[in-house]
Motif scaffolding. Sequence first.
Motif, PDB file in Angstrom:
ATOM      1  N   VAL A   1     -13.760-134.201  44.489  1.00 40.27           N
ATOM      2  CA  VAL A   1     -13.778-135.320  43.539  1.00 40.27           C
ATOM      3  C   VAL A   1     -12.384-135.869  43.272  1.00 40.27           C
ATOM      4  N   ASP A   2     -12.399-137.097  42.852  1.00 40.68           N
ATOM      5  CA  ASP A   2     -11.180-137.810  42.523  1.00 40.68           C
ATOM      6  C   ASP A   2     -11.450-138.555  41.216  1.00 40.68           C
ATOM      7  N   LYS A   3     -10.603-138.329  40.218  1.00 37.11           N
ATOM      8  CA  LYS A   3     -10.811-139.033  38.946  1.00 37.11           C
ATOM      9  C   LYS A   3      -9.470-139.380  38.328  1.00 37.11           C
ATOM     10  N   ARG A   4      -9.351-140.591  37.849  1.00 36.69           N
ATOM     11  CA  ARG A   4      -8.094-141.029  37.242  1.00 36.69           C
ATOM     12  C   ARG A   4      -8.365-141.521  35.818  1.00 36.69           C
TER      13      ARG A   4
ATOM     14  N   PHE B   1      -3.202-139.566  33.950  1.00 41.16           N
ATOM     15  CA  PHE B   1      -3.725-138.285  34.458  1.00 41.16           C
ATOM     16  C   PHE B   1      -4.666-138.526  35.640  1.00 41.16           C
ATOM     17  N   SER B   2      -4.481-137.743  36.663  1.00 40.66           N
ATOM     18  CA  SER B   2      -5.436-137.849  37.759  1.00 40.66           C
ATOM     19  C   SER B   2      -5.851-136.454  38.207  1.00 40.66           C
ATOM     20  N   LEU B   3      -7.111-136.347  38.573  1.00 39.13           N
ATOM     21  CA  LEU B   3      -7.629-135.067  39.058  1.00 39.13           C
ATOM     22  C   LEU B   3      -8.152-135.292  40.472  1.00 39.13           C
ATOM     23  N   ARG B   4      -7.631-134.524  41.380  1.00 36.31           N
ATOM     24  CA  ARG B   4      -8.085-134.640  42.770  1.00 36.31           C
ATOM     25  C   ARG B   4      -8.252-133.217  43.295  1.00 36.31           C
ATOM     26  N   THR B   5      -9.443-132.871  43.681  1.00 33.81           N
ATOM     27  CA  THR B   5      -9.654-131.497  44.138  1.00 33.81           C
ATOM     28  C   THR B   5     -10.792-131.402  45.141  1.00 33.81           C
ATOM     29  N   GLU B   6     -10.731-130.371  45.927  1.00 29.18           N
ATOM     30  CA  GLU B   6     -11.819-130.076  46.858  1.00 29.18           C
ATOM     31  C   GLU B   6     -11.920-128.556  46.950  1.00 29.18           C
TER      32      GLU B   6
ATOM     33  N   ASP C   1     -14.415-140.994  40.231  1.00 27.65           N
ATOM     34  CA  ASP C   1     -14.142-142.275  40.887  1.00 27.65           C
ATOM     35  C   ASP C   1     -14.713-142.254  42.308  1.00 27.65           C
ATOM     36  N   SER C   2     -14.577-141.098  42.936  1.00 28.04           N
ATOM     37  CA  SER C   2     -15.153-140.958  44.272  1.00 28.04           C
ATOM     38  C   SER C   2     -15.344-139.473  44.568  1.00 28.04           C
ATOM     39  N   GLY C   3     -16.093-139.191  45.621  1.00 25.89           N
ATOM     40  CA  GLY C   3     -16.263-137.794  46.035  1.00 25.89           C
ATOM     41  C   GLY C   3     -17.706-137.376  46.119  1.00 25.89           C
ATOM     42  N   GLU C   4     -17.885-136.059  46.070  1.00 27.49           N
ATOM     43  CA  GLU C   4     -19.213-135.488  46.264  1.00 27.49           C
ATOM     44  C   GLU C   4     -19.318-134.180  45.482  1.00 27.49           C
TER      45      GLU C   4
ATOM     46  N   THR D   1     -14.744-114.433  40.597  1.00 24.59           N
ATOM     47  CA  THR D   1     -13.927-115.397  41.339  1.00 24.59           C
ATOM     48  C   THR D   1     -13.296-116.377  40.358  1.00 24.59           C
ATOM     49  N   VAL D   2     -12.046-116.741  40.609  1.00 22.61           N
ATOM     50  CA  VAL D   2     -11.372-117.667  39.692  1.00 22.61           C
ATOM     51  C   VAL D   2     -10.724-118.809  40.467  1.00 22.61           C
ATOM     52  N   LEU D   3     -10.914-120.026  39.933  1.00 25.66           N
ATOM     53  CA  LEU D   3     -10.238-121.204  40.471  1.00 25.66           C
ATOM     54  C   LEU D   3      -9.152-121.572  39.460  1.00 25.66           C
ATOM     55  N   VAL D   4      -7.925-121.666  39.922  1.00 23.82           N
ATOM     56  CA  VAL D   4      -6.822-121.960  38.996  1.00 23.82           C
ATOM     57  C   VAL D   4      -6.435-123.428  39.137  1.00 23.82           C
ATOM     58  N   PHE D   5      -6.466-124.144  38.008  1.00 27.05           N
ATOM     59  CA  PHE D   5      -6.121-125.571  38.013  1.00 27.05           C
ATOM     60  C   PHE D   5      -4.826-125.816  37.269  1.00 27.05           C
ATOM     61  N   GLU D   6      -3.996-126.644  37.868  1.00 29.26           N
ATOM     62  CA  GLU D   6      -2.756-127.076  37.206  1.00 29.26           C
ATOM     63  C   GLU D   6      -2.557-128.546  37.496  1.00 29.26           C
ATOM     64  N   LYS D   7      -2.265-129.292  36.464  1.00 29.95           N
ATOM     65  CA  LYS D   7      -1.990-130.726  36.583  1.00 29.95           C
ATOM     66  C   LYS D   7      -3.011-131.451  37.463  1.00 29.95           C
ATOM     67  N   GLY D   8      -4.263-131.153  37.213  1.00 27.57           N
ATOM     68  CA  GLY D   8      -5.328-131.881  37.903  1.00 27.57           C
ATOM     69  C   GLY D   8      -5.571-131.470  39.339  1.00 27.57           C
ATOM     70  N   ALA D   9      -5.019-130.338  39.753  1.00 24.07           N
ATOM     71  CA  ALA D   9      -5.234-129.913  41.139  1.00 24.07           C
ATOM     72  C   ALA D   9      -5.523-128.423  41.195  1.00 24.07           C
ATOM     73  N   LEU D  10      -6.320-128.030  42.178  1.00 24.22           N
ATOM     74  CA  LEU D  10      -6.609-126.617  42.392  1.00 24.22           C
ATOM     75  C   LEU D  10      -5.396-125.988  43.073  1.00 24.22           C
ATOM     76  N   VAL D  11      -4.818-124.965  42.449  1.00 23.67           N
ATOM     77  CA  VAL D  11      -3.610-124.364  43.027  1.00 23.67           C
ATOM     78  C   VAL D  11      -3.872-122.963  43.583  1.00 23.67           C
ATOM     79  N   GLU D  12      -4.986-122.361  43.181  1.00 23.56           N
ATOM     80  CA  GLU D  12      -5.234-120.989  43.623  1.00 23.56           C
ATOM     81  C   GLU D  12      -6.721-120.691  43.514  1.00 23.56           C
ATOM     82  N   GLN D  13      -7.242-119.962  44.452  1.00 21.68           N
ATOM     83  CA  GLN D  13      -8.629-119.488  44.374  1.00 21.68           C
ATOM     84  C   GLN D  13      -8.597-118.004  44.690  1.00 21.68           C
ATOM     85  N   THR D  14      -8.910-117.188  43.723  1.00 24.69           N
ATOM     86  CA  THR D  14      -8.706-115.753  43.887  1.00 24.69           C
ATOM     87  C   THR D  14      -9.726-114.972  43.058  1.00 24.69           C
TER      88      THR D  14
END
Lengths: 352, 227
Positions: free
Chosen positions: A7-10, A14-19, A51-54, A202-215
């Motif tokens: 997804v992409d959202k603004r 602030f903007s969030l973009r992640t997959e 804004d876009s994505g799936e 399982t943990v997804l780590v988000f920082e500033k609108g982006a996925l930075v770690e999956q652990t």
Amino acid sequence: MQLFMKVDKRFGAFSLRTEFSAGGDRVGIFGVSGGGKSTLVSMLAGLVEPDSGEILLDDDCLFSSGKRINLRPEQRRIAIVFQQHCLFPHLNVKNNLLYGFKRCPSKQRKIDFTSLVDVLKLKYLLERGVTNLSGGEKQRVALGRAILANPRLLLMDEPLSALDDTLRFQIIPYLKSVSEQFAIPYLFISHSLLEMRLMTDTVLVFEKGALVEQTTSEQLARNRMGSSQIGYINLLKLGRGSDVGTMYDYPWGATRLLLLADSGRDGCMAELSSKDIILFKQHPEAISARNLLQCTVRSLFRSGRKTGVEMECGGNTLISEVVQDAVNELGIIPGSTVFAAVKASAFRILPG
Amino acid sequence: MTPLSTTDYDAIRLSVQVAIAATLLSLPFGFGVAYLITFVKFRGKMLLEVLVNLPLTLPPVVVGYFLLLLLGKHGWLGSLFNEAGIRLIFTLKAAVIASAVVGFPLLVRSLRIGMEGIDPQLINASRTLGAPWHDTLLTVILPLSFPGLVAGSSLMFARSLGEFGATIIVAGNIPGVTQTIPLAVYEYVSSPTSETMALSLCLVSVVVSMAVLFLHEMIARKTARRR
């Protein structure tokens, strides 16, 4: 549960973009405030349109900008336990609980009202107005209301952050037991490492609108140990303590621990920071710390400027943190024996 | 104090009738407009807000004149009604419409304040618990807007009781047909011999208005206690 989000959202600046793709029944989303956790939850629940994505949940498409699919929130069957309980103030406890249940098609109703009321111990509250409940009771009702909607996924958006410490640890067993008992996968959102460890795998780590770690939640706690002010929190499962004069003696696996505090219960959990454990190469002659545990080093790991020492101690695991110079000086390697000294006052018994 | 005449009783009855009808007529529209302004994002929202509030700032006689142009025999709406055999101008219907238009901003304003006080997360909670938007509207927004609804309705009712300028233009001042309390008072005051009659009717107006406002306060307090 298998979740795929691209997804992409603004929102203004602030903007969030992640997959990402995440599987499992106990998934966490971790990050500081403003990192995009709540936006992600809102998009997943259908409250905010990307804004876009799936977005795919168990291969069902909830949102796709390409295919012009955007299921409405009521069509997604994703319930939320909010940070603030968000109970309907004009309805009593029973009608709050039944709000989602009544709107769930009968063929999808798998959870029985009475059994949920029993599990959450809400029977004596049913006829009360929700404004007359304590914080913990409100959150239990909010949890019950979400579960009774028979969702395919439960989103817990920082459900414990509005509660004080005592209530927090009273609610955690309910959160865990209810979703496990009724087989509802959940996504747990929090900025607390401890909550992540208690609630998720399982943990997804988000920082500033982006996925930075999956652990994993355990690995996340180890990775953050060096930068955390409180270090790595060892969670110790203790038996019933007995009064030994000025302290209490608790069984911990095959060994015993001396603590200043009395849990007053048969069994309890205690916190011990990795910072509060001092390692000795040999048994010291005399020491003021009341707990001196002989441990075998299992492994070492780096976390920032610190080195974590994972030890086996009476069938239990204990993690201490030291600087690399200490590791070299003490000759700590996997398989070596060390003595861990812990003050009786360093433990904190978790309310429960 | 002079006792009330039959015409005065008619004026009181008509005033209450007009106020009740105007309030009931406006409620669904007021709720819809307040909902749109509070919860729906759309282009031209500001224009809608300005138009809704316009009768609050315009002199009532100007509102009355516009209504006359709209509802008159050759007016845009009036001609349509005329073809259907319905006459609006100089009837009680015109008085109701005039009161509704003038009091509408007060109703919307109160409803809007009530709706703005609703935590948006409650609406989100309702949606994620399986309620479509119309279900959320009826089961969450409507009951939680109740204090605003009561406040708006009583304000509108009270405003309708006192409506004069627009009413006299579109409904005239026909005793027993369109003459409400303010119009009757105006007629008494215009006549040098009937000042005491005007005072009696003024007192009735005060009593009715106070009763409405007391009722409003009582319901508001009861609602607040329940929350």
